[in-house]
Design an enzyme around this catalytic site. Structure first.
Site, PDB file in Angstrom:
ATOM      1  N   HIS A  32      -5.985  37.353   8.253  1.00 28.14           N
ATOM      2  CA  HIS A  32      -6.927  36.992   9.306  1.00 28.14           C
ATOM      3  C   HIS A  32      -8.308  36.648   8.752  1.00 28.14           C
ATOM      4  O   HIS A  32      -9.245  36.465   9.522  1.00 28.14           O
ATOM      5  CB  HIS A  32      -7.033  38.120  10.337  1.00 28.14           C
ATOM      6  CG  HIS A  32      -5.893  38.149  11.290  1.00 28.14           C
ATOM      7  ND1 HIS A  32      -5.790  39.049  12.322  1.00 28.14           N
ATOM      8  CD2 HIS A  32      -4.785  37.365  11.381  1.00 28.14           C
ATOM      9  CE1 HIS A  32      -4.673  38.827  12.993  1.00 28.14           C
ATOM     10  NE2 HIS A  32      -4.039  37.816  12.436  1.00 28.14           N
ATOM     11  N   ASN A  36       4.701  33.793  20.177  1.00 28.54           N
ATOM     12  CA  ASN A  36       4.685  32.437  19.622  1.00 28.54           C
ATOM     13  C   ASN A  36       4.342  31.353  20.633  1.00 28.54           C
ATOM     14  O   ASN A  36       3.848  30.281  20.251  1.00 28.54           O
ATOM     15  CB  ASN A  36       6.049  32.106  19.014  1.00 28.54           C
ATOM     16  CG  ASN A  36       6.409  33.014  17.862  1.00 28.54           C
ATOM     17  OD1 ASN A  36       5.549  33.415  17.080  1.00 28.54           O
ATOM     18  ND2 ASN A  36       7.683  33.353  17.744  1.00 28.54           N
TER      19      ASN A  36
END
Length: 322
Positions: free
Chosen positions: A197, A98
């Site tokens: 994606h 992250n």
């Protein structure tokens, strides 16, 4: 998207019935109608907030979807990724998967502010994130579905759990199948969810090795990506997962995989002589099948909830416990 896929998605959403334990409270039921009386305007508030966010920056849809994924895979869909670090715990925002890449927190903050003004201390940040992820997909051309609601927010977060539970860009197919399997998500669910994606972008540091060193890659595609991702430096330079429709939710991701134009190593692993090749080919030629399976997998992932005994609440501020 085909009308059939959208109708199927809506039916699946309405049909889902999931239960969870919130802290020491009794079992609660997730339902699309959970806030129908306590916050009847919730859906319109969230959609309005996402519409505004995408008007400012279309790739924010991918960012919010990624936040939802990274939230659910770490101790369930409990809004833990939204928490800032405190003196008592180190949260998930700066975990390896992250740090300097998870984004969109301010969008959820803005939506939460509007929700709190309409329905004080009623709607969890976890539910707002689930709705925002759905709306981001739909506003970018993807399917819609009824989101089961009634989640609670955790009072803590775990950086170590985020580091351990989120698959990385260099993951093998076996690793992907195992990590999704640990969340009771099948290989088919994994392959469908990877279709997220079809929108969004990745940093050069995560695909550099692929475009310079891997052989199962289209030469023209590798050369294109090398223009903005040098062998050294430029780690944060961005490239779209899907060069054709970077901000359009469609099945082009799978078409790219068939043509060896997967951006990440983990992307191309789905079509590299392994068990998911046939499904990738199916998705590449059938957008309606991809949409239907994506919705099914999103509903399953959205049903990942904290274990019993987890201390939960409805946070007033998504960044900190009450």
């Amino acid at each position: 998207m085909a009308a059939f896929a959208t109708r199927s998605a809506a039916f699946l959403g309405l049909a889902v019935v999931l239960c969870f334990l919130a802290g020491a409270a009794s079992a609660q039921q997730l339902s699309p109608n959970f806030y129908s009386r306590s916050c009847p305007n919730l859906a319109s508030i969230v959609r309005s907030g996402m519409t505004a966010a995408l008007q400012t920056e279309r790739r924010m849809g991918a960012s919010i979807l990624r936040l939802f994924f990274h939230d659910c895979f770490v101790n369930g869909c409990d809004g833990s990724i939204l928490l800032d670090d405190t003196s008592t715990f180190t949260g998930e925002k700066n975990a390896g998967p992250n740090a300097n890449s998870a984004r969109g927190f301010e969008v959820i903050d803005a939506i939460k502010t509007r929700v709190e003004a309409a329905c004080r201390a009623t709607v969890s940040c976890a539910d707002i994130l689930a709705l925002a992820a759905r709306d981001g997909v739909n506003l970018l051309g993807g399917p819609t579905w009824s989101v089961p609601l009634g989640r609670k927010d955790s009072r803590t977060a775990s950086q170590s759990a985020a580091n351990a539970n989120l698959p990385g860009p260099g993951s093998s197919l076996a690793t992907l199948i195992a990590m999704f399997g640990n969340k009771n998500l099948s290989p088919r669910d994994m392959t469908a969810l990877s279709g997220a994606h079809t929108i969004g972008r990745s940093q050069c540091q995560f695909f550099r090795n692929r475009i310079y060193n891997e052989r199962n890659i289209n030469a023209s595609f590798a050369a294109l990506r090398q223009r903005t991702c040098p062998r050294s430096g430029g780690d944060g330079n961005l490239a779209p997962f899907d060069v054709q429709t970077a901000d359009g939710f469609d099945n082009a991701y799978y078409q790219n995989l068939v043509g060896q134009r997967g951006l990440l190593h983990s992307d191309q692993e789905l079509f590299n002589g392994g068990s998911q090749d046939a499904l990738v080919r199916q998705y590449s030629s059938s957008p309606s099948q991809f949409s239907a399976d994506f919705v099914t997998a999103m509903l399953k992932m959205g049903g990942l909830l904290p274990s019993s005994g987890t201390q939960t609440e409805v946070r007033l501020n998504c960044r900190r416990p009450n």
